[in-house]
Design a protein around this motif. Structure first.
Motif, PDB file in Angstrom:
ATOM      1  N   SER A   1       0.841  -1.186   0.000  1.00 26.73           N
ATOM      2  CA  SER A   1       0.000   0.000   0.000  1.00 26.73           C
ATOM      3  C   SER A   1       0.878   1.238   0.000  1.00 26.73           C
ATOM      4  N   VAL A   2       0.362   2.295  -0.572  1.00 26.37           N
ATOM      5  CA  VAL A   2       1.122   3.529  -0.702  1.00 26.37           C
ATOM      6  C   VAL A   2       0.589   4.546   0.302  1.00 26.37           C
ATOM      7  N   PRO A   3       1.456   5.250   1.029  1.00 23.83           N
ATOM      8  CA  PRO A   3       0.997   6.280   1.970  1.00 23.83           C
ATOM      9  C   PRO A   3       0.135   7.328   1.270  1.00 23.83           C
ATOM     10  N   GLU A   4      -0.860   7.821   1.971  1.00 18.39           N
ATOM     11  CA  GLU A   4      -1.807   8.782   1.390  1.00 18.39           C
ATOM     12  C   GLU A   4      -1.104  10.018   0.854  1.00 18.39           C
ATOM     13  N   SER A   5      -0.006  10.413   1.515  1.00 22.80           N
ATOM     14  CA  SER A   5       0.716  11.617   1.097  1.00 22.80           C
ATOM     15  C   SER A   5       1.353  11.467  -0.281  1.00 22.80           C
ATOM     16  N   LYS A   6       1.480  10.228  -0.755  1.00 28.49           N
ATOM     17  CA  LYS A   6       2.115   9.974  -2.054  1.00 28.49           C
ATOM     18  C   LYS A   6       1.102   9.683  -3.152  1.00 28.49           C
TER      19      LYS A   6
ATOM     20  N   MET B   1       1.617  17.950  -4.859  1.00 32.89           N
ATOM     21  CA  MET B   1       3.053  17.763  -5.055  1.00 32.89           C
ATOM     22  C   MET B   1       3.843  18.875  -4.378  1.00 32.89           C
ATOM     23  N   ILE B   2       3.330  20.107  -4.483  1.00 37.83           N
ATOM     24  CA  ILE B   2       4.006  21.238  -3.831  1.00 37.83           C
ATOM     25  C   ILE B   2       3.949  21.086  -2.308  1.00 37.83           C
ATOM     26  N   LYS B   3       2.764  20.743  -1.790  1.00 37.74           N
ATOM     27  CA  LYS B   3       2.587  20.602  -0.342  1.00 37.74           C
ATOM     28  C   LYS B   3       3.463  19.493   0.227  1.00 37.74           C
ATOM     29  N   GLU B   4       3.523  18.370  -0.484  1.00 37.55           N
ATOM     30  CA  GLU B   4       4.275  17.206   0.007  1.00 37.55           C
ATOM     31  C   GLU B   4       5.723  17.197  -0.483  1.00 37.55           C
TER      32      GLU B   4
ATOM     33  N   GLU C   1     -10.829   1.951  -5.037  1.00 42.81           N
ATOM     34  CA  GLU C   1     -10.441   0.897  -4.094  1.00 42.81           C
ATOM     35  C   GLU C   1      -9.026   1.095  -3.567  1.00 42.81           C
ATOM     36  N   ASN C   2      -8.460   2.283  -3.833  1.00 42.02           N
ATOM     37  CA  ASN C   2      -7.081   2.617  -3.427  1.00 42.02           C
ATOM     38  C   ASN C   2      -6.037   1.743  -4.100  1.00 42.02           C
ATOM     39  N   ARG C   3      -6.373   1.173  -5.232  1.00 38.91           N
ATOM     40  CA  ARG C   3      -5.408   0.367  -5.977  1.00 38.91           C
ATOM     41  C   ARG C   3      -4.564   1.273  -6.873  1.00 38.91           C
ATOM     42  N   PRO C   4      -3.230   1.161  -6.816  1.00 38.54           N
ATOM     43  CA  PRO C   4      -2.359   1.982  -7.662  1.00 38.54           C
ATOM     44  C   PRO C   4      -2.577   1.690  -9.145  1.00 38.54           C
ATOM     45  N   LEU C   5      -2.748   2.744  -9.920  1.00 34.63           N
ATOM     46  CA  LEU C   5      -2.986   2.594 -11.356  1.00 34.63           C
ATOM     47  C   LEU C   5      -1.837   3.108 -12.211  1.00 34.63           C
ATOM     48  N   GLY C   6      -1.076   4.063 -11.662  1.00 37.87           N
ATOM     49  CA  GLY C   6      -0.008   4.658 -12.447  1.00 37.87           C
ATOM     50  C   GLY C   6       0.608   5.834 -11.726  1.00 37.87           C
ATOM     51  N   GLU C   7       1.337   6.680 -12.484  1.00 37.41           N
ATOM     52  CA  GLU C   7       2.041   7.820 -11.900  1.00 37.41           C
ATOM     53  C   GLU C   7       1.594   9.121 -12.560  1.00 37.41           C
ATOM     54  N   PHE C   8       1.650  10.187 -11.774  1.00 35.91           N
ATOM     55  CA  PHE C   8       1.374  11.527 -12.289  1.00 35.91           C
ATOM     56  C   PHE C   8       2.583  12.393 -12.028  1.00 35.91           C
ATOM     57  N   GLN C   9       3.118  13.008 -13.115  1.00 41.95           N
ATOM     58  CA  GLN C   9       4.259  13.905 -13.012  1.00 41.95           C
ATOM     59  C   GLN C   9       3.963  15.182 -13.795  1.00 41.95           C
ATOM     60  N   LEU C  10       4.695  16.237 -13.493  1.00 38.94           N
ATOM     61  CA  LEU C  10       4.474  17.502 -14.181  1.00 38.94           C
ATOM     62  C   LEU C  10       4.711  17.391 -15.681  1.00 38.94           C
TER      63      LEU C  10
ATOM     64  N   GLN D   1       8.022  14.966  -6.590  1.00 38.83           N
ATOM     65  CA  GLN D   1       8.133  15.124  -8.035  1.00 38.83           C
ATOM     66  C   GLN D   1       7.067  14.330  -8.775  1.00 38.83           C
ATOM     67  N   SER D   2       6.434  13.395  -8.071  1.00 35.50           N
ATOM     68  CA  SER D   2       5.401  12.577  -8.700  1.00 35.50           C
ATOM     69  C   SER D   2       4.450  12.055  -7.627  1.00 35.50           C
ATOM     70  N   LEU D   3       3.288  11.578  -8.070  1.00 35.96           N
ATOM     71  CA  LEU D   3       2.291  10.983  -7.183  1.00 35.96           C
ATOM     72  C   LEU D   3       1.783   9.680  -7.806  1.00 35.96           C
ATOM     73  N   VAL D   4       1.381   8.771  -6.952  1.00 36.69           N
ATOM     74  CA  VAL D   4       0.794   7.517  -7.416  1.00 36.69           C
ATOM     75  C   VAL D   4      -0.708   7.721  -7.588  1.00 36.69           C
ATOM     76  N   VAL D   5      -1.219   7.418  -8.768  1.00 38.51           N
ATOM     77  CA  VAL D   5      -2.647   7.574  -9.055  1.00 38.51           C
ATOM     78  C   VAL D   5      -3.382   6.315  -8.603  1.00 38.51           C
ATOM     79  N   ILE D   6      -4.453   6.515  -7.814  1.00 38.56           N
ATOM     80  CA  ILE D   6      -5.200   5.371  -7.276  1.00 38.56           C
ATOM     81  C   ILE D   6      -6.664   5.462  -7.699  1.00 38.56           C
ATOM     82  N   ASN D   7      -7.333   4.281  -7.701  1.00 32.54           N
ATOM     83  CA  ASN D   7      -8.754   4.253  -8.020  1.00 32.54           C
ATOM     84  C   ASN D   7      -9.579   4.284  -6.733  1.00 32.54           C
TER      85      ASN D   7
END
Length: 329
Positions: free
Chosen positions: A277-282, A297-300, A311-320, A303-309
């Motif tokens: 599982s990925v921490p909510e902050s990420k 991203m600025i608050k935390e 069900e909190n399942r990781p789907l991919g990454e979001f970057q600038l 450089q990137s965040l994990v995109v979840i659905n």
């Protein structure tokens, strides 16, 4: 198929000032057109010319493939929904009677009117118990919903809206915008919507039309208007605020890098992320907007965040850099 066509249309007052100047433009079935521009540019005049409230001096307007000159104006206005900022509900009539006003003029029977009013009041997000109330018993946002319901009563192909949400508070306005966008997606009506709010125009319009001094300066999708401006006026008028508005309604879903697309994301990252599982902050929900992702991203300080659905399942990454790829038109 074009439902509205303007051919060399001009409108002048006192033969001096041209409010509408040699307008050539078509609006297709199912479009949501947002008209923007500085005060006095001709937006409201254009809207009122469509249903014959204001005559024009030259050119032709075709509504549903018939020249405006050939229409019976009373019949035309009954076939076009019209919503204005002041709403214009009849204070002495119940909400049901207000919604069904055009239906009563068309001679529809009482049972049909009641059924239609019940359908529409629910469609705009109000309980049927409101049908027995009077306008004075409703809030501003509720009155606007009733105004939209009344415009839909006779099932028109075209709906004209003149700054309909301008008199309500910001929170109510955003709710009404969301509901209007959902209604358009559901009903696929052709909507011409006048607004002075650039964010509103970007959020709602399938095509944005920028006017100045009675002319159309540029028309296009929000991406075309923001990233391919054809004039200096377009650049100045839209500016930074409109780009922020664009990011504020662009969903993460449109730009993120799915883990099941190897060319967009590394297999190593995919395997590592999916095992724990990925921490909510990420993380960022798939349904959030790009602007919300940037803020996080600025608050935390990431450089990137994990995109979840959901069900909190990781789907991919979001970057600038994903945003940059999206807007390279």
């Amino acid at each position: 198929m074009s439902l509205l066509t303007f051919k060399d249309v001009s409108k002048s007052y006192d033969q001096k000032v041209r409010v509408i100047d040699q307008l050539n433009f078509s609006i297709d079935k199912g479009e949501f057109i947002t008209l923007i521009g500085p005060s006095g540019c001709g937006k409201t005049t254009l809207l009122k010319m469509i249903n014959g409230l204001i005559p024009f001096n030259q050119g032709e307007i075709h509504v549903k493939n018939h020249s405006l000159a050939d229409w019976n104006l009373i019949k035309l206005r009954r076939e076009i929904g019209y919503v204005i900022q002041q709403i214009g509900l009849f204070p002495h009539l119940t909400i049901e009677k207000n919604i069904c006003y055009v239906l009563s003029l068309l001679g529809r029977d009482g049972e049909e009117q009641k059924k239609r009013a019940t359908e529409l009041i629910q469609l705009v997000g109000l309980d049927p118990e409101y049908l027995s109330r009077y306008p004075r018993e409703l809030s501003g946002g509720q009155k606007q919903r009733v105004g939209v319901a009344r415009a839909l009563a006779a099932d028109p192909d075209i709906i004209l809206m003149d700054e309909p949400f301008g008199a309500v508070d910001d929170i109510t306005r955003k709710v009404l915008q969301d509901e209007m966008k959902a209604l358009h997606q559901k009903l696929q009506k052709t909507i011409v919507f006048v607004t002075h709010d650039i964010e509103e125009a970007i959020k709602l319009g399938t095509r944005i039309v920028l006017m100045d001094q009675g002319k159309i300066i540029q028309a296009g999708t929000k991406e075309e208007m923001l990233f391919n401006p054809t004039t200096e006026f377009t650049k100045r008028f839209l500016g930074t605020k409109s780009f922020n508005a664009y990011l504020g309604q662009l969903p993460i879903e449109d730009v993120y890098r799915p883990y099941d697309a190897p060319e967009k994301s590394s297999k190593k990252t995919s395997k590592k992320t999916s095992k724990k599982s990925v921490p909510e902050s990420k993380t960022i929900p798939l349904t959030d907007t790009v602007m919300e992702g940037i803020r996080k991203m600025i608050k935390e300080d990431r450089q990137s965040l994990v995109v979840i659905n959901e069900e909190n399942r990781p789907l991919g990454e979001f970057q600038l850099q994903d945003i940059q790829q999206k807007i390279q038109l």
